[in-house]
Design a protein around this motif. Structure first.
Motif, PDB file in Angstrom:
ATOM      1  N   PRO A  42      53.288 112.687  27.683  1.00  0.00           N
ATOM      2  CA  PRO A  42      52.745 113.689  28.601  1.00  0.00           C
ATOM      3  C   PRO A  42      51.436 114.339  28.147  1.00  0.00           C
ATOM      4  CG  PRO A  42      55.104 113.974  28.391  1.00  0.00           C
ATOM      5  CD  PRO A  42      54.701 112.934  27.384  1.00  0.00           C
ATOM      6  N   ARG A  43      51.273 114.566  26.838  1.00  0.00           N
ATOM      7  CA  ARG A  43      50.066 115.272  26.368  1.00  0.00           C
ATOM      8  C   ARG A  43      49.089 114.354  25.638  1.00  0.00           C
ATOM      9  NH1 ARG A  43      53.226 120.746  24.760  1.00  0.00           N
ATOM     10  NH2 ARG A  43      53.422 121.474  26.894  1.00  0.00           N
ATOM     11  N   GLN A  44      49.311 113.056  25.733  1.00  0.00           N
ATOM     12  CA  GLN A  44      48.406 112.100  25.098  1.00  0.00           C
ATOM     13  C   GLN A  44      47.142 111.973  25.945  1.00  0.00           C
ATOM     14  OE1 GLN A  44      50.223 108.247  24.767  1.00  0.00           O
ATOM     15  NE2 GLN A  44      48.850 107.598  23.145  1.00  0.00           N
ATOM     16  N   ARG A  45      45.993 112.052  25.297  1.00  0.00           N
ATOM     17  CA  ARG A  45      44.731 111.966  26.032  1.00  0.00           C
ATOM     18  C   ARG A  45      44.516 110.538  26.531  1.00  0.00           C
ATOM     19  NH1 ARG A  45      42.081 116.477  25.743  1.00  0.00           N
ATOM     20  NH2 ARG A  45      39.984 115.702  26.081  1.00  0.00           N
ATOM     21  N   PHE A  46      44.055 110.414  27.775  1.00  0.00           N
ATOM     22  CA  PHE A  46      43.870 109.096  28.384  1.00  0.00           C
ATOM     23  C   PHE A  46      42.937 108.204  27.574  1.00  0.00           C
ATOM     24  CE2 PHE A  46      44.671 111.483  32.541  1.00  0.00           C
ATOM     25  CZ  PHE A  46      46.025 111.201  32.508  1.00  0.00           C
ATOM     26  N   PHE A  47      41.895 108.799  27.025  1.00  0.00           N
ATOM     27  CA  PHE A  47      40.912 107.978  26.319  1.00  0.00           C
ATOM     28  C   PHE A  47      41.462 107.488  24.983  1.00  0.00           C
ATOM     29  CE2 PHE A  47      38.691 110.395  29.507  1.00  0.00           C
ATOM     30  CZ  PHE A  47      38.097 109.353  30.212  1.00  0.00           C
ATOM     31  N   ASP A  48      42.520 108.167  24.463  1.00  0.00           N
ATOM     32  CA  ASP A  48      43.218 107.677  23.276  1.00  0.00           C
ATOM     33  C   ASP A  48      44.074 106.454  23.616  1.00  0.00           C
ATOM     34  OD1 ASP A  48      42.071 109.738  21.848  1.00  0.00           O
ATOM     35  OD2 ASP A  48      43.851 111.010  21.890  1.00  0.00           O
ATOM     36  N   LEU A  49      44.370 106.274  24.892  1.00  0.00           N
ATOM     37  CA  LEU A  49      45.129 105.108  25.355  1.00  0.00           C
ATOM     38  C   LEU A  49      44.219 103.904  25.592  1.00  0.00           C
ATOM     39  CD1 LEU A  49      47.369 106.832  28.054  1.00  0.00           C
ATOM     40  CD2 LEU A  49      48.167 105.802  25.931  1.00  0.00           C
ATOM     41  N   GLY A  50      42.925 104.123  25.452  1.00  0.00           N
ATOM     42  CA  GLY A  50      41.983 103.033  25.677  1.00  0.00           C
ATOM     43  C   GLY A  50      41.300 103.072  27.035  1.00  0.00           C
ATOM     44  N   LEU A  51      41.541 104.128  27.807  1.00  0.00           N
ATOM     45  CA  LEU A  51      40.870 104.251  29.106  1.00  0.00           C
ATOM     46  C   LEU A  51      39.383 104.478  28.880  1.00  0.00           C
ATOM     47  CD1 LEU A  51      43.222 104.352  31.178  1.00  0.00           C
ATOM     48  CD2 LEU A  51      42.296 106.495  31.969  1.00  0.00           C
ATOM     49  N   ASP A  52      38.556 103.765  29.625  1.00  0.00           N
ATOM     50  CA  ASP A  52      37.115 104.003  29.561  1.00  0.00           C
ATOM     51  C   ASP A  52      36.663 104.568  30.909  1.00  0.00           C
ATOM     52  OD1 ASP A  52      36.859 101.844  31.374  1.00  0.00           O
ATOM     53  OD2 ASP A  52      36.453 100.410  29.767  1.00  0.00           O
ATOM     54  N   SER A  53      35.375 104.788  31.057  1.00  0.00           N
ATOM     55  CA  SER A  53      34.895 105.440  32.286  1.00  0.00           C
ATOM     56  C   SER A  53      35.118 104.577  33.530  1.00  0.00           C
ATOM     57  CB  SER A  53      33.431 105.842  32.150  1.00  0.00           C
ATOM     58  OG  SER A  53      32.655 104.721  31.812  1.00  0.00           O
ATOM     59  N   LEU A  54      35.024 103.268  33.406  1.00  0.00           N
ATOM     60  CA  LEU A  54      35.294 102.402  34.564  1.00  0.00           C
ATOM     61  C   LEU A  54      36.771 102.477  34.954  1.00  0.00           C
ATOM     62  CD1 LEU A  54      33.166  99.213  33.793  1.00  0.00           C
ATOM     63  CD2 LEU A  54      32.747 100.975  35.517  1.00  0.00           C
TER      64      LEU A  54
END
Length: 137
Positions: A42-54
């Protein structure tokens, strides 16, 4: 109306946030190409999951379609965790917390809310028990 939104609206009010959370989590997993949606905390940052701007734009577009709502381009940047995003969508975009439960008129809900400060501990306990029993139909 998008199919997911119909499903969400048909869900009993106490479960709607959980259903929305599951939907958003699966959308994130799909966009981030993760094997298991459950691994998204729930509190994990999306960009730590590998999400990029696209991927952020892809996620915004996917949610926009499934919820039938126009969402900001900066959605994932403004709400960078699963918890923050679900809260924003639930309370601010879909405004589900403000809808009366199970077709109960809003006037009844207002009359039903007793001033808690005026109640004894026993009365508060009884009121909570009553509400919990109503939710466990």
């Amino acid at each position: 109306t998008p199919p997911f939104l119909e499903e969400l609206e048909a869900t009993p009010a106490p479960r709607q946030r959980d259903v929305l959370l599951g939907h958003v989590r699966s959308q994130i997993a799909q966009v981030a190409r993760l094997d298991a949606a459950a691994q998204i905390q729930p509190r994990q940052r999306f960009f730590d999951l590998g999400l990029d701007s696209l991927m952020a734009v892809e996620l915004k577009d996917s949610l926009q379609t499934s919820l039938g709502q126009t969402l900001q381009t900066t959605l994932v940047f403004d709400h960078p965790t699963l918890e923050a995003l679900v809260d924003y969508l639930f309370y601010d975009v879909l405004e589900l917390s403000h809808k009366p439960q199970d077709g109960q008129p809003a006037e009844e809900l207002e009359e039903d809310s007793t001033e808690v400060e005026e109640l004894s501990e026993d009365e508060i306990g009884a009121l909570l028990d009553k509400k919990l029993n109503e939710l466990n139909l």
